[in-house]
Write a protein that holds these residues in place. Sequence first.
Motif, mmCIF file in Angstrom:
data_model
loop_
_atom_site.group_PDB
_atom_site.id
_atom_site.type_symbol
_atom_site.label_atom_id
_atom_site.label_comp_id
_atom_site.label_asym_id
_atom_site.label_seq_id
_atom_site.Cartn_x
_atom_site.Cartn_y
_atom_site.Cartn_z
ATOM 1 N N PRO A 11 3.905 -1.676 -7.705
ATOM 2 C CA PRO A 11 2.442 -1.536 -7.629
ATOM 3 C C PRO A 11 1.750 -2.741 -6.994
ATOM 4 O O PRO A 11 0.658 -2.593 -6.436
ATOM 5 C CB PRO A 11 2.025 -1.365 -9.092
ATOM 6 N N ALA A 12 2.365 -3.924 -7.069
ATOM 7 C CA ALA A 12 1.747 -5.131 -6.513
ATOM 8 C C ALA A 12 2.116 -5.371 -5.063
ATOM 9 O O ALA A 12 1.475 -6.176 -4.382
ATOM 10 C CB ALA A 12 2.147 -6.352 -7.347
ATOM 11 N N LEU A 13 3.166 -4.679 -4.589
ATOM 12 C CA LEU A 13 3.673 -4.921 -3.238
ATOM 13 C C LEU A 13 3.953 -3.591 -2.556
ATOM 14 O O LEU A 13 4.893 -2.883 -2.922
ATOM 15 C CB LEU A 13 4.949 -5.772 -3.296
ATOM 16 N N TRP A 14 3.147 -3.252 -1.577
ATOM 17 C CA TRP A 14 3.330 -2.007 -0.833
ATOM 18 C C TRP A 14 3.986 -2.313 0.509
ATOM 19 O O TRP A 14 3.738 -3.360 1.130
ATOM 20 C CB TRP A 14 1.998 -1.325 -0.590
ATOM 21 N N ILE A 15 4.810 -1.376 0.958
ATOM 22 C CA ILE A 15 5.453 -1.473 2.270
ATOM 23 C C ILE A 15 4.957 -0.310 3.120
ATOM 24 O O ILE A 15 5.122 0.856 2.738
ATOM 25 C CB ILE A 15 6.993 -1.414 2.173
ATOM 26 N N ALA A 16 4.352 -0.601 4.258
ATOM 27 C CA ALA A 16 3.870 0.425 5.185
ATOM 28 C C ALA A 16 4.751 0.397 6.430
ATOM 29 O O ALA A 16 4.853 -0.634 7.093
ATOM 30 C CB ALA A 16 2.414 0.172 5.553
ATOM 31 N N THR A 17 5.363 1.526 6.743
ATOM 32 C CA THR A 17 6.281 1.607 7.869
ATOM 33 C C THR A 17 5.717 2.534 8.928
ATOM 34 O O THR A 17 5.450 3.717 8.658
ATOM 35 C CB THR A 17 7.667 2.118 7.414
ATOM 36 N N PHE A 18 5.522 2.015 10.135
ATOM 37 C CA PHE A 18 5.041 2.831 11.257
ATOM 38 C C PHE A 18 6.185 3.689 11.784
ATOM 39 O O PHE A 18 7.291 3.200 12.022
ATOM 40 C CB PHE A 18 4.518 1.946 12.390
ATOM 41 N N GLU A 19 5.887 4.970 11.982
ATOM 42 C CA GLU A 19 6.884 5.878 12.540
ATOM 43 C C GLU A 19 6.155 6.974 13.316
ATOM 44 O O GLU A 19 5.782 8.012 12.777
ATOM 45 C CB GLU A 19 7.762 6.481 11.441
ATOM 46 N N ASN A 20 5.927 6.704 14.593
ATOM 47 C CA ASN A 20 5.232 7.642 15.473
ATOM 48 C C ASN A 20 5.991 7.739 16.792
ATOM 49 O O ASN A 20 5.628 7.100 17.774
ATOM 50 C CB ASN A 20 3.789 7.177 15.714
ATOM 51 N N PRO A 21 7.083 8.503 16.826
ATOM 52 C CA PRO A 21 7.890 8.613 18.042
ATOM 53 C C PRO A 21 7.050 9.124 19.210
ATOM 54 O O PRO A 21 6.041 9.819 19.003
ATOM 55 C CB PRO A 21 8.980 9.623 17.651
ATOM 56 N N PRO A 22 7.422 8.783 20.469
ATOM 57 C CA PRO A 22 8.692 8.113 20.787
ATOM 58 C C PRO A 22 8.668 6.587 20.719
ATOM 59 O O PRO A 22 9.699 5.966 20.580
ATOM 60 C CB PRO A 22 8.950 8.567 22.221
ATOM 61 N N ILE A 23 7.456 5.965 20.775
ATOM 62 C CA ILE A 23 7.449 4.496 20.847
ATOM 63 C C ILE A 23 6.341 3.876 19.992
ATOM 64 O O ILE A 23 5.886 2.774 20.283
ATOM 65 C CB ILE A 23 7.344 3.997 22.309
ATOM 66 N N ASN A 24 5.893 4.583 18.961
ATOM 67 C CA ASN A 24 4.838 4.040 18.083
ATOM 68 C C ASN A 24 3.566 3.700 18.858
ATOM 69 O O ASN A 24 3.037 2.589 18.773
ATOM 70 C CB ASN A 24 5.339 2.804 17.334
ATOM 71 N N LEU A 25 3.061 4.673 19.604
ATOM 72 C CA LEU A 25 1.755 4.511 20.226
ATOM 73 C C LEU A 25 0.665 4.603 19.164
ATOM 74 O O LEU A 25 0.833 5.251 18.126
ATOM 75 C CB LEU A 25 1.531 5.596 21.282
ATOM 76 N N ILE A 26 -0.465 3.963 19.426
ATOM 77 C CA ILE A 26 -1.631 4.025 18.551
ATOM 78 C C ILE A 26 -2.585 5.071 19.113
ATOM 79 O O ILE A 26 -2.917 5.042 20.302
ATOM 80 C CB ILE A 26 -2.330 2.653 18.467
ATOM 81 N N ASP A 27 -3.024 6.009 18.278
ATOM 82 C CA ASP A 27 -3.924 7.062 18.705
ATOM 83 C C ASP A 27 -4.960 7.307 17.613
ATOM 84 O O ASP A 27 -4.964 6.611 16.589
ATOM 85 C CB ASP A 27 -3.137 8.332 19.060
ATOM 86 N N PRO A 28 -5.872 8.253 17.795
ATOM 87 C CA PRO A 28 -6.883 8.488 16.751
ATOM 88 C C PRO A 28 -6.290 8.781 15.376
ATOM 89 O O PRO A 28 -6.862 8.370 14.354
ATOM 90 C CB PRO A 28 -7.669 9.684 17.298
ATOM 91 N N ASP A 29 -5.161 9.480 15.323
ATOM 92 C CA ASP A 29 -4.536 9.756 14.030
ATOM 93 C C ASP A 29 -4.069 8.468 13.352
ATOM 94 O O ASP A 29 -4.144 8.344 12.123
ATOM 95 C CB ASP A 29 -3.357 10.715 14.191
ATOM 96 N N THR A 30 -3.567 7.523 14.150
ATOM 97 C CA THR A 30 -3.172 6.229 13.594
ATOM 98 C C THR A 30 -4.367 5.564 12.924
ATOM 99 O O THR A 30 -4.256 5.016 11.809
ATOM 100 C CB THR A 30 -2.630 5.298 14.694
#
Length: 270
Positions: A11-30
């Motif tokens: 609860p004190a430490l969260w891990i957020a992992t990006f996974e948006n194939p093919p190359i982890n682009l940033i888009d409105p959903d991100t």
Amino acid sequence: MEQLRIDRGNPALWIATFENPPINLIDPDTIVELQALLAELETDADVKVIVFRSADPDFFLAHWDVLADKRRTAEMPPGPSGLHPWLDVLVRISRAPVVSIAEIRGRARGAGSEFALACDMRFASLERAILGQFEVGVGAVPGGNPMVRLAGLMGRGRAMEVVLGADDFSGAVAERYGYVNRALPDAELPAFVDGLAQRLAGFEKHAIVHAKSLLDLASLPPDAAFPPALAAFFQSVARPGAQARMARLLAQGLQRRTAVELSLGKAVVE
């Protein structure tokens, strides 16, 4: 969430992992997913630290998706900060009442670099990390104003080299310049970040929050510094020269797992 996997096992430490194939682009959903995550980070009484990682060892966050729906992007409402939603994400992650750590394995360029710079700390893989602001190389102004953050971290001259040179920077050079806190051998990076994050998660939250807020007063740029950069970005990408350069890169493999994306600092001048 479809692009972010959130591990709340501690609860004190969260891990957020990006996974948006093919190359982890940033888009409105991100952006939408990051805003939802920020709303939790700002209100959860237990979380003290969040670590951002990537499921792709070659790409932390590649850059903004230049083929994203422009109409949808334009119609996105301002965030709680009153800023454009991307700027909202950047300023809120910096000011959130938690410690944010970017563990950079692979490429973090453009908006990906901007996100990493907005995090409180950055640790990079010596072998795999590549950071950069390539926008000037395609005729654009970086929209998230990494200029103001980089100048504060590494000084004017080196910030000029990063932004105007539009080249790729290895983990080792990024560490020397102050782009990241430190660069470690790839095999050692996760254990180091986990150790630091767990150490912080064991401290009292009120002490972390108040100490961070005082550091923010001395180190964060004002929110008003960001909108002019985004306005300059939108103006610059509409120019014929920028559109021609972007079209050439797209034809050569931009936004796909190609040599162009792997060596973008080189591709923008070829």
